[in-house]
Design an enzyme around this catalytic site. Structure first.
Site, PDB file in Angstrom:
ATOM      1  N   CYS A 109       0.850  -1.181   0.000  1.00  0.00           N
ATOM      2  CA  CYS A 109       0.000   0.000   0.000  1.00  0.00           C
ATOM      3  C   CYS A 109       0.888   1.234   0.000  1.00  0.00           C
ATOM      4  CB  CYS A 109      -0.910  -0.001   1.232  1.00  0.00           C
ATOM      5  SG  CYS A 109      -2.081   1.385   1.282  1.00  0.00           S
ATOM      6  N   GLU A 167      -9.009  -0.597  -3.169  1.00  0.00           N
ATOM      7  CA  GLU A 167      -9.335   0.842  -3.147  1.00  0.00           C
ATOM      8  C   GLU A 167     -10.622   1.126  -2.385  1.00  0.00           C
ATOM      9  OE1 GLU A 167      -5.906   0.886  -4.929  1.00  0.00           O
ATOM     10  OE2 GLU A 167      -6.922   2.466  -3.834  1.00  0.00           O
TER      11      GLU A 167
HETATM   12  O1  LIG Z   1      -4.555   2.097  -2.371  1.00  0.00           O
HETATM   13  C1  LIG Z   1      -3.746   2.029  -3.315  1.00  0.00           C
HETATM   14  N1  LIG Z   1      -2.472   1.734  -3.116  1.00  0.00           N
HETATM   15  O2  LIG Z   1      -2.044   1.643  -1.861  1.00  0.00           O
HETATM   16  C2  LIG Z   1      -1.557   1.436  -4.192  1.00  0.00           C
HETATM   17  C3  LIG Z   1      -1.379  -0.076  -4.341  1.00  0.00           C
HETATM   18  C4  LIG Z   1      -2.670  -0.722  -4.817  1.00  0.00           C
HETATM   19  C5  LIG Z   1      -2.515  -2.210  -5.199  1.00  0.00           C
HETATM   20  C6  LIG Z   1      -1.964  -3.102  -4.072  1.00  0.00           C
HETATM   21  C7  LIG Z   1      -2.570  -4.472  -4.336  1.00  0.00           C
HETATM   22  C8  LIG Z   1      -3.774  -4.285  -5.189  1.00  0.00           C
HETATM   23  C9  LIG Z   1      -3.881  -2.813  -5.521  1.00  0.00           C
HETATM   24  C10 LIG Z   1      -0.255  -0.280  -5.335  1.00  0.00           C
HETATM   25  O3  LIG Z   1      -0.417   0.041  -6.489  1.00  0.00           O
HETATM   26  N2  LIG Z   1       0.951  -0.753  -4.901  1.00  0.00           N
HETATM   27  N3  LIG Z   1       1.126  -1.130  -3.609  1.00  0.00           N
HETATM   28  C11 LIG Z   1       2.416  -0.758  -2.990  1.00  0.00           C
HETATM   29  C12 LIG Z   1       3.592  -0.823  -3.874  1.00  0.00           C
HETATM   30  C13 LIG Z   1       3.295  -1.505  -5.146  1.00  0.00           C
HETATM   31  C14 LIG Z   1       2.084  -0.917  -5.817  1.00  0.00           C
HETATM   32  C15 LIG Z   1       1.730  -1.788  -7.014  1.00  0.00           C
HETATM   33  O4  LIG Z   1       1.055  -2.776  -6.861  1.00  0.00           O
HETATM   34  N4  LIG Z   1       2.232  -1.278  -8.164  1.00  0.00           N
HETATM   35  C16 LIG Z   1       2.112  -1.874  -9.389  1.00  0.00           C
HETATM   36  C17 LIG Z   1       1.630  -3.179  -9.594  1.00  0.00           C
HETATM   37  C18 LIG Z   1       1.551  -3.655 -10.904  1.00  0.00           C
HETATM   38  C19 LIG Z   1       1.955  -2.851 -11.930  1.00  0.00           C
HETATM   39  C20 LIG Z   1       2.449  -1.566 -11.660  1.00  0.00           C
HETATM   40  N5  LIG Z   1       2.542  -1.093 -10.394  1.00  0.00           N
HETATM   41 NI    NI Z   2      -3.614   1.206  -0.538  1.00  0.00          NI
END
Ligand SMILES: O=CN(O)C[C@@H](CC1CCCC1)C(=O)N1NCCC[C@H]1C(=O)Nc1ccccn1
Ligand code: NI
Length: 183
Positions: A110, A154
């Protein structure tokens, strides 16, 4: 432009509140904010911009994460079948879901959590989401697997729920019954 300094971290109580519904039609300011949230995601996935501004890559962002307790989320990602999702959504609501569950084999992270928390995060494998988009159109999205997981992560933020709340305390890597791994 939203950067990491605008993203609140897990010690901030706003992440544990139930966010307020947005009165429709959304105000100019609310629409502007939602567009900025979507722009953050696009910027964060552009290597040049992300490294220039120190952005952590994200596929989703909820308004409480930028200090706004309103029911607005943005998502920008491709699912494992290559389907592109790019939305700014107002008052998203899960109107139905499967019994069957799914979880990312990598676990979840997150942008509001600056530490790795190991464990599988069981979520519904299929959901139907109703929401209003930035232009004011009513949407109904049928989502499965990775897309369903991103949207649930989300929408959880709008209800004060963090991904680690779903991890099995006794055995973080226990395979939830009636579930399948993703990724
Ligand atoms: O609430 C929203 N958040 O906290 C951002 C989160 C949301 C995802 C986490 C799991 C499902 C939704 C997020 O995106 N991440 N979590 C932290 C670092 C990595 C990043 C990520 O998964 N990045 C990514 C993945 C694939 C392709 C490109 N980038
Ligand atoms: Ni998050």
């Amino acid at each position: 432009m939203i950067t990491m300094k605008d993203i609140v971290r897990e010690d901030n109580p706003i992440l544990y509140k139930v966010a307020k519904e947005v009165d429709l039609p959304a105000s100019k300011k609310e629409k502007e904010t939602l567009k900025e949230m979507l722009t953050y995601l696009k910027n964060s996935q552009d290597d040049a911009i992300a490294s220039k501004y120190g952005l952590r890559p994200g596929v989703g962002l909820a308004a409480p994460q930028i200090g706004l307790s309103k029911r607005m989320i943005a998502v920008h990602f491709q699912d494992l079948d290559g389907r592109q999702y790019s939305y700014g959504l107002i008052n998203p609501k899960i109107v139905s879901h499967s019994v069957e569950k799914a979880f990312l084999t990598t676990g979840e992270g997150c942008l509001s959590v600056d530490r790795d928390i190991p464990g599988y995060v069981p979520r519904y494998s299929k959901i139907t989401v109703k929401a209003t988009d930035i232009e004011g159109n009513e949407l109904k999205l049928r989502l499965k697997d990775y897309a369903a997981i991103v949207f649930q992560h989300e929408i959880d933020h709008l209800n004060g729920v963090m991904f680690f709340d779903h991890i099995n305390k006794q055995d973080p890597f226990a395979i939830p019954e009636n579930s399948h791994p993703i990724g």
